[in-house]
Design a protein around this motif. Structure first.
Motif, PDB file in Angstrom:
ATOM      1  N   ALA A 246      -7.082   1.950  -6.193  1.00 18.53           N
ATOM      2  CA  ALA A 246      -6.494   3.292  -6.187  1.00 18.53           C
ATOM      3  C   ALA A 246      -7.535   4.246  -5.611  1.00 18.53           C
ATOM      4  O   ALA A 246      -8.685   4.246  -6.041  1.00 18.53           O
ATOM      5  N   LYS A 247      -7.124   5.032  -4.616  1.00 16.83           N
ATOM      6  CA  LYS A 247      -8.021   5.997  -3.988  1.00 16.83           C
ATOM      7  C   LYS A 247      -7.345   7.352  -3.973  1.00 16.83           C
ATOM      8  O   LYS A 247      -6.169   7.456  -3.636  1.00 16.83           O
ATOM      9  N   SER A 248      -8.087   8.374  -4.325  1.00 15.79           N
ATOM     10  CA  SER A 248      -7.528   9.725  -4.221  1.00 15.79           C
ATOM     11  C   SER A 248      -8.297  10.496  -3.157  1.00 15.79           C
ATOM     12  O   SER A 248      -9.483  10.255  -2.929  1.00 15.79           O
ATOM     13  N   PHE A 249      -7.600  11.423  -2.525  1.00 15.41           N
ATOM     14  CA  PHE A 249      -8.179  12.206  -1.446  1.00 15.41           C
ATOM     15  C   PHE A 249      -8.107  13.690  -1.782  1.00 15.41           C
ATOM     16  O   PHE A 249      -7.300  14.122  -2.613  1.00 15.41           O
ATOM     17  N   GLU A 250      -8.961  14.475  -1.143  1.00 14.47           N
ATOM     18  CA  GLU A 250      -9.095  15.893  -1.447  1.00 14.47           C
ATOM     19  C   GLU A 250      -7.770  16.649  -1.323  1.00 14.47           C
ATOM     20  O   GLU A 250      -7.504  17.580  -2.076  1.00 14.47           O
ATOM     21  N   ALA A 251      -6.895  16.231  -0.416  1.00 13.97           N
ATOM     22  CA  ALA A 251      -5.614  16.918  -0.211  1.00 13.97           C
ATOM     23  C   ALA A 251      -4.604  16.601  -1.308  1.00 13.97           C
ATOM     24  O   ALA A 251      -3.512  17.147  -1.317  1.00 13.97           O
ATOM     25  N   GLY A 252      -4.968  15.716  -2.235  1.00 14.73           N
ATOM     26  CA  GLY A 252      -4.072  15.382  -3.329  1.00 14.73           C
ATOM     27  C   GLY A 252      -3.310  14.084  -3.141  1.00 14.73           C
ATOM     28  O   GLY A 252      -2.584  13.648  -4.024  1.00 14.73           O
ATOM     29  N   VAL A 253      -3.442  13.466  -1.986  1.00 15.09           N
ATOM     30  CA  VAL A 253      -2.773  12.188  -1.733  1.00 15.09           C
ATOM     31  C   VAL A 253      -3.494  11.094  -2.501  1.00 15.09           C
ATOM     32  O   VAL A 253      -4.726  11.056  -2.552  1.00 15.09           O
ATOM     33  N   VAL A 254      -2.732  10.190  -3.098  1.00 12.26           N
ATOM     34  CA  VAL A 254      -3.289   9.029  -3.790  1.00 12.26           C
ATOM     35  C   VAL A 254      -2.730   7.789  -3.118  1.00 12.26           C
ATOM     36  O   VAL A 254      -1.520   7.673  -2.908  1.00 12.26           O
ATOM     37  N   VAL A 255      -3.604   6.872  -2.739  1.00 12.08           N
ATOM     38  CA  VAL A 255      -3.181   5.623  -2.116  1.00 12.08           C
ATOM     39  C   VAL A 255      -3.385   4.500  -3.130  1.00 12.08           C
ATOM     40  O   VAL A 255      -4.488   4.299  -3.645  1.00 12.08           O
ATOM     41  N   LEU A 256      -2.298   3.812  -3.423  1.00 14.00           N
ATOM     42  CA  LEU A 256      -2.296   2.719  -4.398  1.00 14.00           C
ATOM     43  C   LEU A 256      -2.069   1.408  -3.670  1.00 14.00           C
ATOM     44  O   LEU A 256      -1.154   1.289  -2.859  1.00 14.00           O
ATOM     45  N   ARG A 257      -2.908   0.430  -3.952  1.00 12.79           N
ATOM     46  CA  ARG A 257      -2.789  -0.883  -3.314  1.00 12.79           C
ATOM     47  C   ARG A 257      -2.447  -1.903  -4.391  1.00 12.79           C
ATOM     48  O   ARG A 257      -3.190  -2.065  -5.368  1.00 12.79           O
ATOM     49  N   TYR A 258      -1.316  -2.572  -4.208  1.00 12.36           N
ATOM     50  CA  TYR A 258      -0.825  -3.538  -5.191  1.00 12.36           C
ATOM     51  C   TYR A 258      -0.672  -4.916  -4.578  1.00 12.36           C
ATOM     52  O   TYR A 258      -0.320  -5.044  -3.408  1.00 12.36           O
ATOM     53  N   GLN A 259      -0.889  -5.924  -5.387  1.00 14.65           N
ATOM     54  CA  GLN A 259      -0.658  -7.311  -5.003  1.00 14.65           C
ATOM     55  C   GLN A 259       0.598  -7.787  -5.721  1.00 14.65           C
ATOM     56  O   GLN A 259       0.815  -7.450  -6.898  1.00 14.65           O
ATOM     57  N   THR A 260       1.435  -8.547  -5.023  1.00 10.99           N
ATOM     58  CA  THR A 260       2.621  -9.108  -5.657  1.00 10.99           C
ATOM     59  C   THR A 260       2.210 -10.161  -6.654  1.00 10.99           C
ATOM     60  O   THR A 260       1.361 -11.005  -6.379  1.00 10.99           O
ATOM     61  N   VAL A 261       2.779 -10.099  -7.847  1.00 12.04           N
ATOM     62  CA  VAL A 261       2.523 -11.103  -8.894  1.00 12.04           C
ATOM     63  C   VAL A 261       3.771 -11.967  -8.992  1.00 12.04           C
ATOM     64  O   VAL A 261       4.832 -11.493  -9.419  1.00 12.04           O
ATOM     65  N   LEU A 262       3.667 -13.210  -8.535  1.00 13.43           N
ATOM     66  CA  LEU A 262       4.820 -14.112  -8.567  1.00 13.43           C
ATOM     67  C   LEU A 262       4.957 -14.765  -9.941  1.00 13.43           C
ATOM     68  O   LEU A 262       3.949 -15.107 -10.571  1.00 13.43           O
TER      69      LEU A 262
ATOM     70  N   VAL B 266       0.878  -1.161   0.000  1.00 14.37           N
ATOM     71  CA  VAL B 266       0.000   0.000   0.000  1.00 14.37           C
ATOM     72  C   VAL B 266       0.917   1.212   0.000  1.00 14.37           C
ATOM     73  O   VAL B 266       1.678   1.435   0.944  1.00 14.37           O
ATOM     74  N   ILE B 267       0.880   1.971  -1.077  1.00 16.28           N
ATOM     75  CA  ILE B 267       1.800   3.082  -1.265  1.00 16.28           C
ATOM     76  C   ILE B 267       0.999   4.379  -1.317  1.00 16.28           C
ATOM     77  O   ILE B 267       0.094   4.520  -2.134  1.00 16.28           O
ATOM     78  N   ALA B 268       1.346   5.305  -0.426  1.00 19.11           N
ATOM     79  CA  ALA B 268       0.702   6.615  -0.415  1.00 19.11           C
ATOM     80  C   ALA B 268       1.597   7.595  -1.159  1.00 19.11           C
ATOM     81  O   ALA B 268       2.766   7.762  -0.810  1.00 19.11           O
ATOM     82  N   VAL B 269       1.050   8.217  -2.192  1.00 20.25           N
ATOM     83  CA  VAL B 269       1.796   9.191  -2.986  1.00 20.25           C
ATOM     84  C   VAL B 269       1.312  10.580  -2.569  1.00 20.25           C
ATOM     85  O   VAL B 269       0.126  10.901  -2.700  1.00 20.25           O
ATOM     86  N   HIS B 270       2.245  11.383  -2.057  1.00 17.19           N
ATOM     87  CA  HIS B 270       1.916  12.730  -1.598  1.00 17.19           C
ATOM     88  C   HIS B 270       2.304  13.743  -2.677  1.00 17.19           C
ATOM     89  O   HIS B 270       3.288  13.549  -3.383  1.00 17.19           O
ATOM     90  N   PRO B 271       1.554  14.835  -2.802  1.00 19.77           N
ATOM     91  CA  PRO B 271       1.822  15.814  -3.862  1.00 19.77           C
ATOM     92  C   PRO B 271       3.008  16.728  -3.524  1.00 19.77           C
ATOM     93  O   PRO B 271       2.863  17.923  -3.334  1.00 19.77           O
ATOM     94  N   ALA B 272       4.177  16.116  -3.410  1.00 17.77           N
ATOM     95  CA  ALA B 272       5.403  16.881  -3.160  1.00 17.77           C
ATOM     96  C   ALA B 272       6.542  16.168  -3.875  1.00 17.77           C
ATOM     97  O   ALA B 272       6.585  14.943  -3.926  1.00 17.77           O
TER      98      ALA B 272
END
Length: 108
Positions: free
Chosen positions: A91-107, A62-68
């Motif tokens: 993928a979820k975006s929030f009003e403050a500009g943060v985007v949270v991406l949830r990934y599953q490992t593909v073996l 789960v990776i949070a991408v901040h607008p900086a």
């Protein structure tokens, strides 16, 4: 869900287990214990790379991408030693500009 702290300086307590040293080895041991197999691990790029390089150790990111944009510092997968394939779960975006991406490992 079990929560574990990764630190080279904080001491462990009964309420807060701490992992130091070889993180891949410690997490493998935790995953092999009986009981709750879900472990939530919050970490930065210097910890993430070595763990991501151990195939099958991390199931989901789960990776949070901040607008900086920073001009210096470690990259997210700086210490990655092997290719890592990920599949987007959410993928979820929030009003403050943060985007949270949830990934599953593909073996492979």
């Amino acid at each position: 869900m079990r929560k574990v702290v990764i630190s080279r300086i904080w001491p462990a307590t009964d309420q807060r287990p701490v992992i130091g040293g070889d993180l891949a080895e410690a997490l493998t041991a935790l995953k092999n214990e009986e009981g709750d197999a879900d472990i939530l691990l919050a970490c930065g790029p210097t910890t993430l790379g070595p763990l991501a390089s151990a195939p099958g150790l991390v199931d989901e990111y789960v990776i949070a991408v901040h607008p900086a944009v920073l001009s210096a510092g470690p990259q997210l997968f700086d210490h990655l030693t092997a290719n890592l394939a990920l599949g987007l779960i959410e993928a979820k975006s929030f009003e403050a500009g943060v985007v949270v991406l949830r990934y599953q490992t593909v073996l492979p």
